[in-house]
Design an enzyme around this catalytic site. Structure first.
Site, mmCIF file in Angstrom:
data_model
loop_
_atom_site.group_PDB
_atom_site.id
_atom_site.type_symbol
_atom_site.label_atom_id
_atom_site.label_comp_id
_atom_site.label_asym_id
_atom_site.label_seq_id
_atom_site.Cartn_x
_atom_site.Cartn_y
_atom_site.Cartn_z
ATOM 1 N N SER A 1 0.826 -1.196 0.000
ATOM 2 C CA SER A 1 0.000 0.000 0.000
ATOM 3 C C SER A 1 0.866 1.254 0.000
ATOM 4 O O SER A 1 1.677 1.451 -0.895
ATOM 5 C CB SER A 1 -0.961 -0.062 1.188
ATOM 6 O OG SER A 1 -2.004 0.865 1.056
ATOM 7 N N ASP B 1 -10.232 -4.508 -5.314
ATOM 8 C CA ASP B 1 -9.566 -3.840 -4.196
ATOM 9 C C ASP B 1 -10.257 -2.505 -3.951
ATOM 10 O O ASP B 1 -10.255 -1.622 -4.805
ATOM 11 C CB ASP B 1 -8.087 -3.634 -4.535
ATOM 12 C CG ASP B 1 -7.276 -3.078 -3.383
ATOM 13 O OD1 ASP B 1 -7.850 -2.451 -2.478
ATOM 14 O OD2 ASP B 1 -6.047 -3.249 -3.386
ATOM 15 N N HIS C 1 -7.523 -5.670 0.002
ATOM 16 C CA HIS C 1 -6.342 -4.840 -0.189
ATOM 17 C C HIS C 1 -5.086 -5.466 0.405
ATOM 18 O O HIS C 1 -4.019 -4.851 0.366
ATOM 19 C CB HIS C 1 -6.598 -3.472 0.466
ATOM 20 C CG HIS C 1 -5.557 -2.443 0.210
ATOM 21 N ND1 HIS C 1 -5.149 -2.073 -1.058
ATOM 22 C CD2 HIS C 1 -4.809 -1.676 1.080
ATOM 23 C CE1 HIS C 1 -4.222 -1.136 -0.978
ATOM 24 N NE2 HIS C 1 -3.996 -0.878 0.304
#
Length: 266
Positions: free
Chosen positions: A94, A216, A244
């Site tokens: 991320s 996602d 995610h």
């Protein structure tokens, strides 16, 4: 301050190359527990917590330094210098994918490759670019966090995790969010969700894998495809998975994609 204390660094394995792993927002290094056994025979595994997260030294959190992702990128370069042994492969989940991008762009000779897990260079829609959120969405998200961080965490963490058939993973992420200092989390969220590093993608010069989930909430597949097009010579691995955090909810597929990328001739 010693890096070991500041970033709660742990080193496992004794491979000739090094793999450095960095977690995403609201998480800590424990989120890599499925990947470590798969790679520790091949790599020296360096795990750490971003300052302000997990077991890091919270007193080291400086809102000026960490007012942009560049502050975290500077920390990462220090960790690579201190803990790297042989070629360094960076794995970032991320927001840490962009932290790794900034670090490797600034010091490409220190990195052999980077693996971006669920990356996003910009979360806000802009003209023909789809980041997944409008500016109003992000403002509402940040306002909700500011007013009731624990309530936001309880609602959003399971949706971010996905994996509806495994609610324990959503509970784990909720608990991880709730362990984070609320003031730090709110500041880090603002830095993360308002960042825009699209212009930095084309500057990447090291081999790059984008590990993208097919569904996602935080980083839609269009984002992964955009990053793939923008980074010269990058590879894109699309994993059929909702959520995610594929390193937690689809570890076998994530490991397979990473191994294929690392084994590919350069």
């Amino acid at each position: 301050m010693h890096l070991q204390t500041r970033n709660n660094i742990n080193i496992l394995g004794d491979g000739e190359a090094t793999m450095v792993l960095a977690h995403g927002f609201g998480c800590d290094q424990s989120m890599w527990r499925h990947l470590v056994p798969a790679f520790r025979d091949q790599f020296r595994m360096v795990l750490f917590d971003l300052v302000g997260s997990g077991g890091s030294d919270l007193s080291a959190y400086d809102k000026t330094k960490y007012g942009t992702l560049h502050g975290y990128a500077d920390d990462l370069v220090e960790i690579v210098d201190h803990c790297g042994n042989g070629p360094v492969v960076f794995v970032g989940h991320s927001v840490s994918a962009m932290i790794g991008l900034l670090a490797s762009n600034g010091a490409p000779h220190k990195f052999a490759a980077q693996i971006m897990v669920g990356p996003s260079a910009c979360y806000i829609d802009d003209a023909d670019y789809r980041g997944g959120f409008s500016r109003e969405d992000i403002d509402d998200l940040l306002d909700t966090m500011a007013g009731n961080f624990l309530g936001w965490s309880s609602t959003m963490a399971p949706a971010i995790m996905g994996a509806p058939d495994r609610p324990a993973l959503g509970e784990e992420l909720t608990n991880s969010f709730c362990r984070t200092d609320p003031d730090i989390a709110k500041h880090f969220a603002r830095v993360t969700f308002l960042s825009d590093h699209r212009a930095d993608l084309a500057k990447a010069t090291i081999p790059t894998l984008i590990l993208q989930c097919s569904d996602d909430l935080i980083a839609p597949r269009e984002v992964g495809e955009f990053i793939h097009r923008a980074i010269p010579g990058s590879a894109l691995a699309m994993i059929e998975n909702t959520g995610h955090c594929p390193h937690l909810s689809a570890p076998a597929a994530s490991i397979d994609a990473m191994r294929a990328f690392l084994a590919a001739p350069r």
